[in-house]
Design a protein around this motif. Structure first.
Motif, short mmCIF file in Angstrom:
data_model
loop_
_atom_site.label_atom_id
_atom_site.label_comp_id
_atom_site.label_asym_id
_atom_site.label_seq_id
_atom_site.Cartn_x
_atom_site.Cartn_y
_atom_site.Cartn_z
N PHE A 55 110.06 2.47 63.52
CA PHE A 55 111.46 2.18 63.90
C PHE A 55 111.63 2.34 65.41
O PHE A 55 112.24 1.50 66.06
CB PHE A 55 112.42 3.13 63.18
CG PHE A 55 112.84 2.65 61.83
CD1 PHE A 55 114.07 2.02 61.66
CD2 PHE A 55 112.04 2.84 60.72
CE1 PHE A 55 114.47 1.57 60.41
CE2 PHE A 55 112.43 2.40 59.47
CZ PHE A 55 113.64 1.76 59.31
N LEU A 58 110.06 -0.41 67.45
CA LEU A 58 110.84 -1.66 67.37
C LEU A 58 112.12 -1.55 68.18
O LEU A 58 112.51 -2.47 68.88
CB LEU A 58 111.20 -1.95 65.91
CG LEU A 58 110.02 -2.38 65.04
CD1 LEU A 58 110.43 -2.39 63.59
CD2 LEU A 58 109.52 -3.75 65.46
N LYS A 59 112.73 -0.36 68.13
CA LYS A 59 113.99 -0.14 68.82
C LYS A 59 113.84 -0.36 70.32
O LYS A 59 114.69 -0.93 70.98
CB LYS A 59 114.43 1.30 68.54
CG LYS A 59 115.81 1.64 69.02
CD LYS A 59 116.09 3.06 68.56
CE LYS A 59 117.12 3.71 69.43
NZ LYS A 59 117.20 5.13 69.16
N ASP A 69 115.52 -13.41 64.64
CA ASP A 69 114.38 -12.86 63.90
C ASP A 69 114.74 -11.48 63.38
O ASP A 69 115.27 -10.65 64.09
CB ASP A 69 113.17 -12.71 64.83
CG ASP A 69 112.39 -13.99 64.91
OD1 ASP A 69 112.85 -14.98 64.31
OD2 ASP A 69 111.35 -14.01 65.59
N ARG A 70 114.42 -11.21 62.16
CA ARG A 70 114.67 -9.89 61.58
C ARG A 70 113.32 -9.26 61.30
O ARG A 70 112.50 -9.81 60.58
CB ARG A 70 115.47 -10.06 60.29
CG ARG A 70 115.99 -8.75 59.76
CD ARG A 70 116.76 -9.00 58.51
NE ARG A 70 118.12 -9.39 58.78
CZ ARG A 70 119.09 -8.52 59.06
NH1 ARG A 70 118.82 -7.25 59.12
NH2 ARG A 70 120.31 -8.92 59.28
N LEU A 72 112.79 -6.16 60.12
CA LEU A 72 112.74 -5.24 58.98
C LEU A 72 113.51 -5.84 57.81
O LEU A 72 114.34 -6.73 58.00
CB LEU A 72 113.36 -3.90 59.38
CG LEU A 72 112.45 -3.04 60.25
CD1 LEU A 72 113.24 -1.89 60.83
CD2 LEU A 72 111.28 -2.51 59.44
N PRO A 73 113.26 -5.35 56.65
CA PRO A 73 113.98 -5.89 55.50
C PRO A 73 115.49 -5.71 55.66
O PRO A 73 115.93 -4.81 56.37
CB PRO A 73 113.48 -5.03 54.33
CG PRO A 73 112.26 -4.40 54.81
CD PRO A 73 112.37 -4.28 56.28
N PRO A 74 116.27 -6.56 55.02
CA PRO A 74 117.72 -6.47 55.13
C PRO A 74 118.25 -5.21 54.46
O PRO A 74 117.53 -4.55 53.71
CB PRO A 74 118.21 -7.71 54.38
CG PRO A 74 117.10 -8.04 53.45
CD PRO A 74 115.85 -7.63 54.11
N PRO A 75 119.53 -4.84 54.77
CA PRO A 75 120.11 -3.66 54.13
C PRO A 75 119.99 -3.74 52.61
O PRO A 75 119.91 -4.83 52.05
CB PRO A 75 121.57 -3.70 54.55
CG PRO A 75 121.60 -4.54 55.76
CD PRO A 75 120.49 -5.51 55.64
N THR A 77 117.55 -2.85 50.93
CA THR A 77 116.15 -2.93 50.48
C THR A 77 115.50 -1.57 50.66
O THR A 77 115.62 -0.95 51.70
CB THR A 77 115.38 -3.94 51.35
OG1 THR A 77 116.06 -5.17 51.27
CG2 THR A 77 113.95 -4.10 50.88
N ILE A 78 114.85 -1.12 49.63
CA ILE A 78 114.19 0.19 49.71
C ILE A 78 112.69 -0.05 49.83
O ILE A 78 112.11 -0.85 49.10
CB ILE A 78 114.49 1.03 48.46
CG1 ILE A 78 115.98 1.35 48.43
CG2 ILE A 78 113.67 2.31 48.43
CD1 ILE A 78 116.43 2.06 47.18
#
Lengths: 83, 365
Positions: A55, A58-59, A69-70, A72-75, A77-78
């Protein structure tokens, strides 16, 4: 009515006291599946550390990301760490 | 303005508590939780299924009721209940706990400060002196004596010690040019002349009898006396008071640890010689070992419920008094900063010097 409320509060206090006594005596059953897995495998904390570092990296590299572009998985998602 | 959306998203975990505590945390927290429930500090409604959460809710409410919100306006730090005196990484903690057969039988109330609150007191002393020549020393004594009960205070005495150490090996030319010499020179006459003559009782008496004309000074004295009332009967519970019986190995740990980080910096004006000495010291704080917490009081859990409750009551009495005292002190510091800013504005207007009002905030170490 008032008396019954007082008795209700007292019963609630006794119930919480009982739960605390169980936890203090370490007799509480571990029913939470995640806690139970962590108990069996303390090394799994490493997964959290690795994710944290991912994290962070990436931040601080957001300027390199192309709009839209995303990474990480969307909210909602576990990511299962024990898969 | 609406910013661009962030590209990093956090998974939403439904139905799962935000924080998990290991089995090592729950036992001691549960013992303390039972005591807090008996004492009425925690309520049955605080129970959410976890002992640590339970204690946290009761402790949080207690702190808010004791003035934590007001105190936080000026003081940057935290008051916490922890099972270790010093910070540990998760890995270190796991290693220690894994080697232990039973859960820890001891917790600590710990207070620490992340930054030193800036208190430029010179202008305030001038206001007090205009009312009575002994008031500055009396006010300074009561303020610092009470702050010392819950934090390390960095003031001209610390700066003098730092300056003397560095001046020892300096040549005359170096002494002439250095800032250390100014520490002694800049001490206001009202403090230099009277501070050693003023006892606590005399200082309090002077403040009680004062009938100042200025409303700012009246408020200042009112909150200072309020602060003194809150701290009455309490002494600074610094880690040096702990014995080997309280914490095995504490002597060695204290030898290796550095002094506590100051909770405040009392200067005559911002950027003066005291400030310079503090900046020098702050650069190296924590370099040679962990800094001791400002306050550390042990709570022994392995005793009868009655004795445990008495001990917990004493610890929470201290915590409550400390927070109430800091809340009153926060009001005092806010007035001091207003008087300082007013002095700067006036000074700038009269002399056309490019003096900027101070940030009236905290000074990061």
């Amino acid at each position: 009515m008032k008396q019954r409320n007082c008795r209700g509060r007292s019963a609630e206090t006794m119930r919480v006291m009982g739960e605390l006594a169980e936890a203090a005596g370490n007799r509480a059953k571990v029913t939470d599946p995640i806690l139970e897995k962590l108990r069996q495998c303390p090394e799994a904390f490493k997964v959290g550390e690795i994710l944290g570092k991912a994290f962070d990296s990436l931040k601080y590299r957001q300027e390199d990301v192309i709009d839209g572009d995303r990474l990480l998985p969307p909210p909602s998602t576990i990511i299962p760490p024990f898969a | 303005m609406i910013g661009l959306p962030v590209t990093v998203s956090i998974p939403q975990l439904k139905g799962i508590r935000w924080r998990y505590c290991s089995r090592w945390d729950e036992g001691p927290a549960a013992t303390l939780g039972m005591s807090l429930l008996r004492l009425g500090i925690c309520r049955a409604s605080d129970w959410s299924g976890g002992a640590v959460d339970f204690v946290e809710r009761g402790f949080g409410r207690f702190c808010r009721q004791s003035g934590a919100v007001e105190a936080k306006k000026v003081w940057v730090g935290d008051l916490r209940i922890a099972d270790y005196l010093f910070d540990l990484t998760e890995q270190e903690r796991n290693q220690i706990e894994a080697g232990r057969e039973d859960a820890t039988q001891q917790l600590f109330l710990i207070a620490d400060y992340e930054a030193a609150a800036s208190i430029p007191i010179g202008a305030t002393l001038a206001h007090l002196e205009a009312e009575d020549e002994l008031l500055p020393a009396a006010f300074y004594h009561i303020l610092t004596a009470n702050l010392y009960k819950c934090m390390r205070v960095y003031d001209y005495l610390d700066a003098q010690e730092h300056a003397e150490m560095w001046m020892e090996d300096m040549s005359d030319e170096e002494l002439e040019a250095c800032v250390y010499r100014k520490v002694e020179i800049e001490i206001p006459e009202s403090i230099r002349e009277h501070s050693k003559k003023v006892t606590h009782a005399k200082a309090r008496g002077l403040l009680e009898q004062a009938r100042p004309r200025s409303s700012a000074v009246r408020q200042l004295i009112r909150y200072t006396l309020e602060m003194d009332g809150c701290g009455k009967g309490h002494a600074h519970a610094w880690p040096g008071h702990l014995t080997e019986k309280d914490v095995p190995g504490i002597g060695d740990w204290l030898m290796d640890a550095e002094s506590s980080r100051p909770g405040c910096l009392i200067t005559w004006y911002e950027g003066d010689a005291i400030n310079a000495c503090f900046d020098e010291e702050a650069q190296h704080m924590g370099e040679n070992g962990a800094c001791q917490p400002n306050v550390a009081i042990p709570i022994r859990l392995n005793q009868s419920p009655k004795k445990l409750d008495q001990q917990v009551m004493r610890v929470f009495d201290y915590a409550g008094a400390m927070l109430r005292s800091l809340a009153s002190a926060a009001k005092v510091v806010e007035i001091i900063r207003e008087l300082y800013d007013e002095h700067l504005r006036k000074h700038r207007f009269e002399s056309r010097l490019p003096a900027e009002p101070g940030p009236a905030g905290v000074r990061d170490e």
